[in-house]
Design an enzyme around this catalytic site. Structure first.
Site, mmCIF file in Angstrom:
data_model
loop_
_atom_site.group_PDB
_atom_site.id
_atom_site.type_symbol
_atom_site.label_atom_id
_atom_site.label_comp_id
_atom_site.label_asym_id
_atom_site.label_seq_id
_atom_site.Cartn_x
_atom_site.Cartn_y
_atom_site.Cartn_z
ATOM 1 N N LYS A 102 0.836 -1.212 0.000
ATOM 2 C CA LYS A 102 0.000 0.000 0.000
ATOM 3 C C LYS A 102 0.867 1.257 0.000
ATOM 4 O O LYS A 102 0.631 2.198 -0.759
ATOM 5 C CB LYS A 102 -0.903 -0.010 1.245
ATOM 6 C CG LYS A 102 -1.557 1.322 1.547
ATOM 7 C CD LYS A 102 -2.388 1.277 2.810
ATOM 8 C CE LYS A 102 -1.632 1.523 4.093
ATOM 9 N NZ LYS A 102 -1.279 2.915 4.382
ATOM 10 N N ASN A 103 1.893 1.263 0.856
ATOM 11 C CA ASN A 103 2.692 2.476 1.015
ATOM 12 C C ASN A 103 3.608 2.756 -0.176
ATOM 13 O O ASN A 103 4.255 3.796 -0.242
ATOM 14 C CB ASN A 103 3.519 2.412 2.306
ATOM 15 C CG ASN A 103 2.641 2.627 3.527
ATOM 16 O OD1 ASN A 103 1.452 2.917 3.396
ATOM 17 N ND2 ASN A 103 3.221 2.479 4.709
ATOM 18 N N CYS A 150 -4.477 13.212 13.045
ATOM 19 C CA CYS A 150 -4.917 11.838 12.817
ATOM 20 C C CYS A 150 -4.723 11.067 14.106
ATOM 21 O O CYS A 150 -4.123 11.564 15.051
ATOM 22 C CB CYS A 150 -4.168 11.200 11.665
ATOM 23 S SG CYS A 150 -2.597 10.536 12.116
ATOM 24 N N ARG A 186 1.145 14.681 13.158
ATOM 25 C CA ARG A 186 1.666 14.480 11.806
ATOM 26 C C ARG A 186 1.650 15.747 10.946
ATOM 27 O O ARG A 186 0.915 15.843 9.962
ATOM 28 C CB ARG A 186 0.915 13.343 11.111
ATOM 29 C CG ARG A 186 1.027 12.055 11.878
ATOM 30 C CD ARG A 186 0.321 10.914 11.223
ATOM 31 N NE ARG A 186 1.120 10.260 10.207
ATOM 32 C CZ ARG A 186 0.763 9.114 9.621
ATOM 33 N NH1 ARG A 186 -0.344 8.527 9.941
ATOM 34 N NH2 ARG A 186 1.525 8.569 8.716
ATOM 35 N N ASP A 222 5.376 0.733 11.909
ATOM 36 C CA ASP A 222 4.150 0.091 11.414
ATOM 37 C C ASP A 222 4.014 -1.362 11.866
ATOM 38 O O ASP A 222 2.984 -1.991 11.613
ATOM 39 C CB ASP A 222 4.086 0.162 9.876
ATOM 40 C CG ASP A 222 3.705 1.551 9.387
ATOM 41 O OD1 ASP A 222 3.343 2.408 10.218
ATOM 42 O OD2 ASP A 222 3.774 1.790 8.163
ATOM 43 N N ARG A 242 -8.084 -0.681 5.409
ATOM 44 C CA ARG A 242 -7.257 0.307 4.702
ATOM 45 C C ARG A 242 -5.902 -0.292 4.327
ATOM 46 O O ARG A 242 -5.215 0.231 3.464
ATOM 47 C CB ARG A 242 -7.020 1.532 5.601
ATOM 48 C CG ARG A 242 -8.269 2.357 5.834
ATOM 49 C CD ARG A 242 -7.938 3.588 6.620
ATOM 50 N NE ARG A 242 -6.768 4.238 6.041
ATOM 51 C CZ ARG A 242 -5.940 5.040 6.690
ATOM 52 N NH1 ARG A 242 -6.140 5.293 7.959
ATOM 53 N NH2 ARG A 242 -4.921 5.585 6.090
HETATM 54 C C1 UD1 Z 1 4.747 6.875 6.171
HETATM 55 C C2 UD1 Z 1 3.874 5.651 6.048
HETATM 56 C C3 UD1 Z 1 3.387 5.224 7.437
HETATM 57 C C4 UD1 Z 1 4.569 5.030 8.384
HETATM 58 C C5 UD1 Z 1 5.483 6.253 8.384
HETATM 59 C C6 UD1 Z 1 6.750 6.046 9.179
HETATM 60 C C7 UD1 Z 1 2.849 5.916 3.885
HETATM 61 C C8 UD1 Z 1 1.595 6.148 3.121
HETATM 62 N N1 UD1 Z 1 2.730 5.976 5.232
HETATM 63 O O1 UD1 Z 1 3.944 7.913 6.698
HETATM 64 O O2 UD1 Z 1 2.664 4.003 7.298
HETATM 65 O O3 UD1 Z 1 4.090 4.820 9.682
HETATM 66 O O4 UD1 Z 1 5.863 6.584 7.030
HETATM 67 O O5 UD1 Z 1 7.447 4.939 8.724
HETATM 68 O O6 UD1 Z 1 3.886 5.653 3.334
HETATM 69 N N2 UD1 Z 1 6.825 14.617 10.485
HETATM 70 C C9 UD1 Z 1 6.938 15.956 10.785
HETATM 71 N N3 UD1 Z 1 6.847 16.853 9.762
HETATM 72 C C10 UD1 Z 1 6.651 16.472 8.464
HETATM 73 C C11 UD1 Z 1 6.545 15.092 8.170
HETATM 74 C C12 UD1 Z 1 6.626 14.191 9.205
HETATM 75 O O7 UD1 Z 1 7.107 16.339 11.944
HETATM 76 O O8 UD1 Z 1 6.601 17.334 7.572
HETATM 77 C C13 UD1 Z 1 6.886 13.633 11.582
HETATM 78 C C14 UD1 Z 1 5.569 12.885 11.743
HETATM 79 O O9 UD1 Z 1 4.666 13.619 12.543
HETATM 80 C C15 UD1 Z 1 6.019 11.610 12.392
HETATM 81 C C16 UD1 Z 1 7.386 11.364 11.752
HETATM 82 O O10 UD1 Z 1 7.809 12.628 11.241
HETATM 83 O O11 UD1 Z 1 6.170 11.800 13.775
HETATM 84 C C17 UD1 Z 1 7.400 10.324 10.655
HETATM 85 O O12 UD1 Z 1 6.531 10.739 9.635
HETATM 86 P P1 UD1 Z 1 6.736 10.339 8.101
HETATM 87 O O13 UD1 Z 1 7.970 9.552 7.949
HETATM 88 O O14 UD1 Z 1 6.560 11.564 7.298
HETATM 89 O O15 UD1 Z 1 5.487 9.400 7.873
HETATM 90 P P2 UD1 Z 1 4.473 9.420 6.664
HETATM 91 O O16 UD1 Z 1 5.185 9.647 5.388
HETATM 92 O O17 UD1 Z 1 3.297 10.252 6.983
#
Ligand code: UD1
Length: 416
Positions: free
Chosen positions: A22-23, A116, A121, A304, A396
């Site tokens: 999915k990711n 969320c 996030r 995850d 999902r």
């Molecule tokens: C992706 C995955 C999710 C997984 C996560 C971490 C997808 C669709 N989802 O989510 O399943 O749990 O990676 O492996 O691929 N953060 C910030 N600012 C930002 C972006 C992120 O502070 O601009 C923080 C987030 O709040 C979180 C951490 O960084 O605490 C990790 O987030 P991120 O790696 O961005 O996760 P996603 O890409 O949302």
């Protein structure tokens, strides 16, 4: 609201084919906004998040048709830059479309993703990256507006290796003028898959899968055929399903290297593993020992898999600890596991899990996707009946879950 009913204590035996990730599929579908002409993406899991991304593509004027695991896409240009509120609030990964539209159209107006269940996030790391590439960022009326007629390559250093930000900036930079170098990039296998797709389409990306990614901008990208990599989180969860029921499950169509942190953790608990090129078999003895885990960006132990691993450790011998370092609020499943008899205490970002001999079936609620997975694992192991409410969360991320588990011998059914 859907429910899942499970009668536990049935050992699971047999083989299961792992679906596409999915990711990986989500950012790859978002990348379709960059690719001119026709593309075919194969091995796409049939999941509600994928349907949302397909709707997202249609909403910006890209034709997308899903037929089983195949999605055919036709991008004839004339992409809209306004993203509907309803789709972004449904799924945070909708924000992955921002980079491709910005690069292709020169502007994008997208609703703020909002909070969320597993933490706030934010998207500040994405926005800083877009600014580094020359975009003007405006936040108003709940929308994020990004503008830049022609992005320019630059150094982009991430404060944290965010998976989504790495994907978004990598996609945007493919059409930037000159080279972009991303440092402290995320290294997840899904980023490697996305880069492989983009390179097939004519992009100049090197270093995906390492913390430094270089993207040489090109003028345009063309349509491609691509198959999505296997879902490492589904693979890990299915292995745990075999272990926690004292059964023996073999997962096929996996890349064992992508789940090496999990396999190492399972081996530490005493699980016996048989690893081949594209399959892994796991079985436990009469009992397993506890472990001390810390979630980390890839190649560390994945956040995850944290919730599912907690269920397994709740039935281990001795005390285990899990420190969650990626998300600030990802222990929502602990309360529900306690209702099933688990002995878990949390202190800020650390969960202390004292192994118990048995879990007992109960009515519980899935608060998010992986919390839901922790509960179906608990239900499979528990004595008696477990009913999981809000099971849509599980759907999902796990394709044909009840059918796959039933085929392994589980007593599970979905009730609408
Ligand atoms: C992706 C995955 C999710 C997984 C996560 C971490 C997808 C669709 N989802 O989510 O399943 O749990 O990676 O492996 O691929 N953060 C910030 N600012 C930002 C972006 C992120 O502070 O601009 C923080 C987030 O709040 C979180 C951490 O960084 O605490 C990790 O987030 P991120 O790696 O961005 O996760 P996603 O890409 O949302």
């Amino acid at each position: 609201m859907a429910r899942v009913k499970i009668i536990g204590e049935q050992p699971l035996h047999g083989s299961v084919n792992i679906s596409g990730a999915k990711n990986s599929a989500l950012p790859i579908l978002a990348a379709m906004a960059l690719l001119e002409g026709e593309s075919t993406i194969d091995n796409v899991p049939e999941l509600t998040d994928i349907t949302t991304m397909v709707r997202m593509l249609r909403s910006i004027n890209i034709l997308a048709e899903q037929n089983g695991h195949k999605i055919r896409v036709l991008n004839k240009g004339h992409i809209k830059h306004l993203i509907p509120y309803e789709l972004v609030t449904k799924m945070r990964a909708s924000f992955f479309i921002a980079g491709p539209i910005l690069a292709r159209v020169g502007m994008v107006r997208i609703p703020m993703p909002g909070g969320c269940a597993i933490g706030s996030r934010p998207v500040d790391i994405h926005l800083k990256g877009f600014q580094d590439l020359g975009a003007a960022v405006k936040l108003e009326h709940g929308f994020i507006e990004l503008r830049c007629p022609q992005l320019k390559g630059n150094y982009v250093n991430f404060a944290f290796p965010s998976v989504g930000a790495t994907e978004n900036i990598m996609m945007a930079a493919t059409l930037a003028e000159g080279a972009t170098i991303i440092t402290n990039a995320a290294c997840e296998p899904e980023i490697v898959d996305l880069a492989a797709l983009l390179n097939k389409a004519g992009a100049g990306i090197a270093g995906a899968g390492t913390s430094t990614i270089t993207i040489q901008g090109v003028r345009s990208l063309h349509g491609v055929k691509h198959a999505i990599i296997p879902d490492r989180i589904e693979a890990g969860t299915m292995l745990l399903a075999g272990l926690i029921t004292h059964g023996k499950v073999t997962v096929h169509n996996v890349n064992p290297q992508d789940i090496s942190a999990l396999l190492a953790a399972l081996a530490d608990t005493g699980a016996r593993l048989n690893i081949k090129n594209n399959s892994v078999e796991a079985h436990s003895g009469a009992s397993w020992s506890g472990a001390n885990l810390i979630t980390q960006p890839h190649p560390g132990f994945p956040t995850d898999m944290q919730a599912q691993m907690m269920t397994y450790l709740a039935l281990a011998q001795g005390t285990s600890t899990i420190r969650e370092t990626i998300f600030e609020n990802r222990f929502m499943h602990t309360g529900e596991l306690q209702r099933m008899g688990a002995d878990i205490r949390t202190e800020e970002r650390v969960a202390i899990i004292k192994g118990v001999k048995k879990l007992s079936g109960a009515e519980v609620k899935a608060t998010d996707l992986r919390a839901g997975a922790a509960l179906w694992l608990a239900g499979l192991a528990a004595q008696g009946e477990t009913v999981i409410y809000d099971a849509e969360h599980i759907e999902r991320g796990y394709e044909k879950l009840t059918a796959k588990l039933s085929a392994l011998g589980a007593n599970i059914k979905r009730v609408a």
